[in-house]
Scaffold this motif. Structure first.
Motif, PDB file in Angstrom:
ATOM      1  N   ALA A  39      10.634   4.510  19.173  1.00  0.00           N
ATOM      2  CA  ALA A  39      10.295   5.629  20.061  1.00  0.00           C
ATOM      3  C   ALA A  39      11.145   5.578  21.324  1.00  0.00           C
ATOM      4  CB  ALA A  39       8.804   5.604  20.397  1.00  0.00           C
ATOM      5  N   MET A  40      11.294   4.401  21.897  1.00  0.00           N
ATOM      6  CA  MET A  40      12.075   4.253  23.127  1.00  0.00           C
ATOM      7  C   MET A  40      13.563   4.490  22.875  1.00  0.00           C
ATOM      8  SD  MET A  40       9.896   4.008  25.412  1.00  0.00           S
ATOM      9  CE  MET A  40      11.094   3.815  26.715  1.00  0.00           C
ATOM     10  N   GLU A  41      14.057   4.065  21.725  1.00  0.00           N
ATOM     11  CA  GLU A  41      15.455   4.328  21.377  1.00  0.00           C
ATOM     12  C   GLU A  41      15.707   5.836  21.322  1.00  0.00           C
ATOM     13  OE1 GLU A  41      16.030   2.136  17.734  1.00  0.00           O
ATOM     14  OE2 GLU A  41      16.295   0.237  18.814  1.00  0.00           O
ATOM     15  N   PHE A  42      14.758   6.575  20.749  1.00  0.00           N
ATOM     16  CA  PHE A  42      14.877   8.028  20.692  1.00  0.00           C
ATOM     17  C   PHE A  42      14.879   8.630  22.097  1.00  0.00           C
ATOM     18  CE2 PHE A  42      12.583  12.111  20.764  1.00  0.00           C
ATOM     19  CZ  PHE A  42      13.518  12.904  20.103  1.00  0.00           C
ATOM     20  N   VAL A  43      13.957   8.187  22.934  1.00  0.00           N
ATOM     21  CA  VAL A  43      13.877   8.711  24.304  1.00  0.00           C
ATOM     22  C   VAL A  43      15.187   8.469  25.045  1.00  0.00           C
ATOM     23  CG1 VAL A  43      12.738   8.414  26.547  1.00  0.00           C
ATOM     24  CG2 VAL A  43      11.363   8.592  24.466  1.00  0.00           C
ATOM     25  N   ASN A  44      15.774   7.307  24.877  1.00  0.00           N
ATOM     26  CA  ASN A  44      17.039   7.013  25.538  1.00  0.00           C
ATOM     27  C   ASN A  44      18.157   7.950  25.084  1.00  0.00           C
ATOM     28  OD1 ASN A  44      16.143   4.959  27.239  1.00  0.00           O
ATOM     29  ND2 ASN A  44      16.361   3.428  25.636  1.00  0.00           N
ATOM     30  N   LYS A  45      18.087   8.429  23.848  1.00  0.00           N
ATOM     31  CA  LYS A  45      19.091   9.361  23.335  1.00  0.00           C
ATOM     32  C   LYS A  45      18.953  10.752  23.956  1.00  0.00           C
ATOM     33  CE  LYS A  45      19.508   7.079  18.847  1.00  0.00           C
ATOM     34  NZ  LYS A  45      19.247   7.231  17.394  1.00  0.00           N
ATOM     35  N   LEU A  46      17.845  11.018  24.619  1.00  0.00           N
ATOM     36  CA  LEU A  46      17.630  12.323  25.246  1.00  0.00           C
ATOM     37  C   LEU A  46      18.337  12.447  26.591  1.00  0.00           C
ATOM     38  CD1 LEU A  46      13.791  12.751  24.593  1.00  0.00           C
ATOM     39  CD2 LEU A  46      15.700  13.647  23.246  1.00  0.00           C
ATOM     40  N   VAL A  47      18.704  11.318  27.173  1.00  0.00           N
ATOM     41  CA  VAL A  47      19.269  11.315  28.533  1.00  0.00           C
ATOM     42  C   VAL A  47      20.561  12.122  28.611  1.00  0.00           C
ATOM     43  CG1 VAL A  47      20.213   9.868  30.365  1.00  0.00           C
ATOM     44  CG2 VAL A  47      18.170   9.128  29.116  1.00  0.00           C
ATOM     45  N   GLU A  48      21.516  11.842  27.745  1.00  0.00           N
ATOM     46  CA  GLU A  48      22.832  12.488  27.836  1.00  0.00           C
ATOM     47  C   GLU A  48      22.753  14.006  27.663  1.00  0.00           C
ATOM     48  OE1 GLU A  48      26.367  14.320  27.197  1.00  0.00           O
ATOM     49  OE2 GLU A  48      25.143  13.943  25.435  1.00  0.00           O
ATOM     50  N   PRO A  49      22.090  14.510  26.606  1.00  0.00           N
ATOM     51  CA  PRO A  49      22.034  15.975  26.482  1.00  0.00           C
ATOM     52  C   PRO A  49      21.285  16.652  27.628  1.00  0.00           C
ATOM     53  CG  PRO A  49      21.022  14.922  24.553  1.00  0.00           C
ATOM     54  CD  PRO A  49      21.521  13.840  25.446  1.00  0.00           C
ATOM     55  N   ALA A  50      20.247  16.009  28.124  1.00  0.00           N
ATOM     56  CA  ALA A  50      19.487  16.591  29.235  1.00  0.00           C
ATOM     57  C   ALA A  50      20.341  16.630  30.504  1.00  0.00           C
ATOM     58  CB  ALA A  50      18.202  15.803  29.476  1.00  0.00           C
ATOM     59  N   GLU A  51      21.041  15.540  30.776  1.00  0.00           N
ATOM     60  CA  GLU A  51      21.910  15.500  31.954  1.00  0.00           C
ATOM     61  C   GLU A  51      23.049  16.506  31.823  1.00  0.00           C
ATOM     62  OE1 GLU A  51      22.061  13.672  35.073  1.00  0.00           O
ATOM     63  OE2 GLU A  51      19.950  13.691  34.496  1.00  0.00           O
ATOM     64  N   SER A  52      23.654  16.592  30.652  1.00  0.00           N
ATOM     65  CA  SER A  52      24.754  17.539  30.437  1.00  0.00           C
ATOM     66  C   SER A  52      24.301  18.979  30.642  1.00  0.00           C
ATOM     67  CB  SER A  52      25.328  17.393  29.023  1.00  0.00           C
ATOM     68  OG  SER A  52      25.969  16.157  28.889  1.00  0.00           O
ATOM     69  N   ALA A  53      23.084  19.268  30.197  1.00  0.00           N
ATOM     70  CA  ALA A  53      22.542  20.632  30.342  1.00  0.00           C
ATOM     71  C   ALA A  53      22.001  20.891  31.738  1.00  0.00           C
ATOM     72  CB  ALA A  53      21.442  20.855  29.304  1.00  0.00           C
ATOM     73  N   GLY A  54      21.781  19.828  32.508  1.00  0.00           N
ATOM     74  CA  GLY A  54      21.145  20.006  33.811  1.00  0.00           C
ATOM     75  C   GLY A  54      19.727  20.531  33.656  1.00  0.00           C
ATOM     76  N   HIS A  55      19.108  20.135  32.552  1.00  0.00           N
ATOM     77  CA  HIS A  55      17.774  20.636  32.208  1.00  0.00           C
ATOM     78  C   HIS A  55      17.005  19.462  31.592  1.00  0.00           C
ATOM     79  CE1 HIS A  55      14.921  23.793  31.552  1.00  0.00           C
ATOM     80  NE2 HIS A  55      14.895  23.616  30.242  1.00  0.00           N
ATOM     81  N   HIS A  56      15.879  19.120  32.169  1.00  0.00           N
ATOM     82  CA  HIS A  56      15.207  17.875  31.801  1.00  0.00           C
ATOM     83  C   HIS A  56      13.819  18.125  31.225  1.00  0.00           C
ATOM     84  CE1 HIS A  56      18.219  17.022  34.896  1.00  0.00           C
ATOM     85  NE2 HIS A  56      18.520  16.034  34.071  1.00  0.00           N
ATOM     86  N   PRO A  57      13.553  17.533  30.066  1.00  0.00           N
ATOM     87  CA  PRO A  57      12.241  17.715  29.434  1.00  0.00           C
ATOM     88  C   PRO A  57      11.179  16.841  30.091  1.00  0.00           C
ATOM     89  CG  PRO A  57      13.571  16.226  28.114  1.00  0.00           C
ATOM     90  CD  PRO A  57      14.450  16.706  29.239  1.00  0.00           C
TER      91      PRO A  57
END
Length: 93
Positions: A39-57
């Protein structure tokens, strides 16, 4: 500021997005994993796309479950940005 989508636009976009549900003014999905580490590995994979989009879940973690919620806070609801990020998140395993 991003423009709010109409109900018709939201439904049309949601129909083309597997694993996500519209809950009021939010787009939500839950992923279940073997254990906390996955679960934590998946969450860590969310960082780059969220930062690139400037939009955070918004992210909730409960042992092996990860709940992701998207909404455009400054617009007060769902915008194209939410659906674009949801598509990217859907491709992450």
């Amino acid at each position: 500021m991003a423009q709010l989508l109409t109900e018709a636009e939201i439904q049309d976009l949601a129909n083309n997005l597997s694993g996500w549900t519209v809950e009021g003014s939010k787009l939500c999905c839950q992923r279940n994993f073997k254990d906390f580490l996955q679960a934590m590995e998946f969450v860590n994979k969310l960082v780059e796309p969220a930062e690139s989009a400037g939009h955070h879940p918004d992210i909730e973690i409960s042992y092996n479950k990860v709940r992701i919620t998207l909404t455009t806070h400054d617009a007060g609801g769902l915008t194209q940005k939410d659906f674009e990020l949801a598509k990217e998140i859907s491709q992450i395993s």
